[in-house]
Scaffold this active site. Sequence first.
Site, PDB file in Angstrom:
ATOM      1  N   LYS A  93      43.007 -38.546  -2.418  1.00  0.00           N
ATOM      2  CA  LYS A  93      43.853 -38.792  -3.596  1.00  0.00           C
ATOM      3  C   LYS A  93      44.856 -39.896  -3.340  1.00  0.00           C
ATOM      4  CE  LYS A  93      43.340 -34.775  -6.466  1.00  0.00           C
ATOM      5  NZ  LYS A  93      43.947 -33.658  -7.168  1.00  0.00           N
ATOM      6  N   LYS A  98      30.849 -35.600  -4.840  1.00  0.00           N
ATOM      7  CA  LYS A  98      30.867 -34.410  -5.695  1.00  0.00           C
ATOM      8  C   LYS A  98      31.062 -34.810  -7.162  1.00  0.00           C
ATOM      9  CE  LYS A  98      35.801 -33.436  -5.478  1.00  0.00           C
ATOM     10  NZ  LYS A  98      36.896 -32.529  -5.274  1.00  0.00           N
ATOM     11  N   LYS A 133      35.630 -35.430 -12.598  1.00  0.00           N
ATOM     12  CA  LYS A 133      35.977 -36.080 -13.869  1.00  0.00           C
ATOM     13  C   LYS A 133      36.285 -37.555 -13.687  1.00  0.00           C
ATOM     14  CE  LYS A 133      40.807 -35.031 -13.415  1.00  0.00           C
ATOM     15  NZ  LYS A 133      40.730 -34.698 -11.998  1.00  0.00           N
TER      16      LYS A 133
HETATM   17  P1  TYM Z   1      40.026 -28.093  -8.806  1.00  0.00           P
HETATM   18  O1  TYM Z   1      40.835 -27.923 -10.034  1.00  0.00           O
HETATM   19  O2  TYM Z   1      39.784 -29.472  -8.299  1.00  0.00           O
HETATM   20  O3  TYM Z   1      38.621 -27.409  -8.967  1.00  0.00           O
HETATM   21  C1  TYM Z   1      38.516 -26.094  -9.467  1.00  0.00           C
HETATM   22  C2  TYM Z   1      37.415 -25.347  -8.779  1.00  0.00           C
HETATM   23  O4  TYM Z   1      36.162 -26.011  -8.984  1.00  0.00           O
HETATM   24  C3  TYM Z   1      35.540 -26.284  -7.728  1.00  0.00           C
HETATM   25  N1  TYM Z   1      34.809 -27.551  -7.851  1.00  0.00           N
HETATM   26  C4  TYM Z   1      33.511 -27.682  -7.597  1.00  0.00           C
HETATM   27  N2  TYM Z   1      32.576 -26.808  -7.179  1.00  0.00           N
HETATM   28  C5  TYM Z   1      31.312 -27.274  -7.015  1.00  0.00           C
HETATM   29  N3  TYM Z   1      30.963 -28.572  -7.236  1.00  0.00           N
HETATM   30  C6  TYM Z   1      31.865 -29.485  -7.651  1.00  0.00           C
HETATM   31  N4  TYM Z   1      31.510 -30.741  -7.894  1.00  0.00           N
HETATM   32  C7  TYM Z   1      33.214 -29.052  -7.850  1.00  0.00           C
HETATM   33  N5  TYM Z   1      34.346 -29.682  -8.253  1.00  0.00           N
HETATM   34  C8  TYM Z   1      35.309 -28.742  -8.246  1.00  0.00           C
HETATM   35  C9  TYM Z   1      36.692 -26.361  -6.730  1.00  0.00           C
HETATM   36  O5  TYM Z   1      36.257 -26.106  -5.429  1.00  0.00           O
HETATM   37  C10 TYM Z   1      37.601 -25.289  -7.256  1.00  0.00           C
HETATM   38  O6  TYM Z   1      37.196 -24.007  -6.806  1.00  0.00           O
HETATM   39  N6  TYM Z   1      43.534 -26.859  -5.515  1.00  0.00           N
HETATM   40  C11 TYM Z   1      42.549 -26.320  -6.445  1.00  0.00           C
HETATM   41  C12 TYM Z   1      43.182 -25.502  -7.547  1.00  0.00           C
HETATM   42  C13 TYM Z   1      44.019 -24.412  -7.024  1.00  0.00           C
HETATM   43  C14 TYM Z   1      43.581 -23.164  -6.472  1.00  0.00           C
HETATM   44  C15 TYM Z   1      44.754 -22.468  -6.115  1.00  0.00           C
HETATM   45  C16 TYM Z   1      42.325 -22.629  -6.249  1.00  0.00           C
HETATM   46  C17 TYM Z   1      45.388 -24.398  -6.997  1.00  0.00           C
HETATM   47  N7  TYM Z   1      45.825 -23.248  -6.453  1.00  0.00           N
HETATM   48  C18 TYM Z   1      44.680 -21.195  -5.517  1.00  0.00           C
HETATM   49  C19 TYM Z   1      42.261 -21.340  -5.661  1.00  0.00           C
HETATM   50  C20 TYM Z   1      43.426 -20.652  -5.303  1.00  0.00           C
HETATM   51  C21 TYM Z   1      41.830 -27.504  -7.075  1.00  0.00           C
HETATM   52  O7  TYM Z   1      42.331 -28.592  -7.129  1.00  0.00           O
HETATM   53  O8  TYM Z   1      40.628 -27.198  -7.635  1.00  0.00           O
END
Ligand code: TYM
Length: 333
Positions: A115, A197, A200
Amino acid sequence: MENTKKRILSGIQPSGDLHLGNYLGPLRHWPEMIEEFDCYFFMADLHTITVRQEPAALRKRTLTQIAQYIACGLDPEKCVLFVQSHVPAHSQLGWVLDCYTMFGELSRMTQFKDKSAKNADNINAGLFTYPALMAADILLYQADLVPVGDDQRQHVEICRDIAARFNGIYGDVFKVPEPYIAKVGARIKGLSAPEAKMSKSVPEGCVFLMEKPEDIMRKFKRAVTDSDTVNPVRYAPEEKPGVSNLIQIYAATTGKTYEDAEAEFAGKGYGDFKKTVGEAVVELLRPIREETERLLSDKAYLETVYRSGAERAASVANRTLGKVYKKVGLLSR
Ligand code: TYM
């Protein structure tokens, strides 16, 4: 009676519209979990502002995401759905944990490195300390399991390290959580650039949950494959990343195994294959999109869901926060 069910917590950032990676990775497994576990799912809105957001769009996406959670099968009567910023304990514990998280370990986080490369003009402190806030999200609820996609594994690991460090000083304050990562669908790649991966930030290779069927089909038709012509539909991630990703999507969408998918397309070309995968995804997403639209026309209902969710979440979170404040020596009011 003490609740003996294991506790699950997870969240997604409303930084963009939910996409197929979010759905096939973690989200699709959540509805089955609410039957068995004590579940907390939230919109990680505080995390999104580590990158500049358009305020009105962020508010709209947060509300849409609540509707999408419900539309995916998260019955608010059976689990707690809430918005992170509605429960101040997240920010409060986040600060405490900042003081128990090391500069060196934060510097090693892959997401921080990625990032900061993408937002070179805004490498802010929040982007750096993001994992400590995420640890607070999890530890406040004494979660046993954290269902996420593969890219969040490192953040759950650092959360475990922070919890163990804190417990080492003050006794057993936090439950040390385990990541829960599905075998199929944990790392969905982009359709246009299957090395990375699905995200968006590359919209042409990203399928959004609210997208129109014709747009989804167009993205699948254009999905990158390869020039293999002899029995080309084979699962071989190193050699054939685009095709293997489509097989993974097909398997996760239909519940078939990779072998079944390979057998189904034996002797067929990429045209047929991509069309069938695209159609399966369209049918998977259709009811979710329609139900989300219906729920979004009932804002009053969504409001009752997130208000009561915040109350229920806060009562658990504040208990942990109170314990932590006491342990570290803050004078109670
Ligand atoms: P975020 O918002 O980027 O993504 C949300 C969830 O989707 C999963 N994910 C994917 N899984 C498979 N293939 C992909 N291409 C893909 N892109 C995203 C991510 O692994 C995630 O599970 N930091 C976290 C949000 C968060 C969180 C938490 C999660 C904040 N606090 C506490 C669990 C517990 C995040 O940025 O995910």
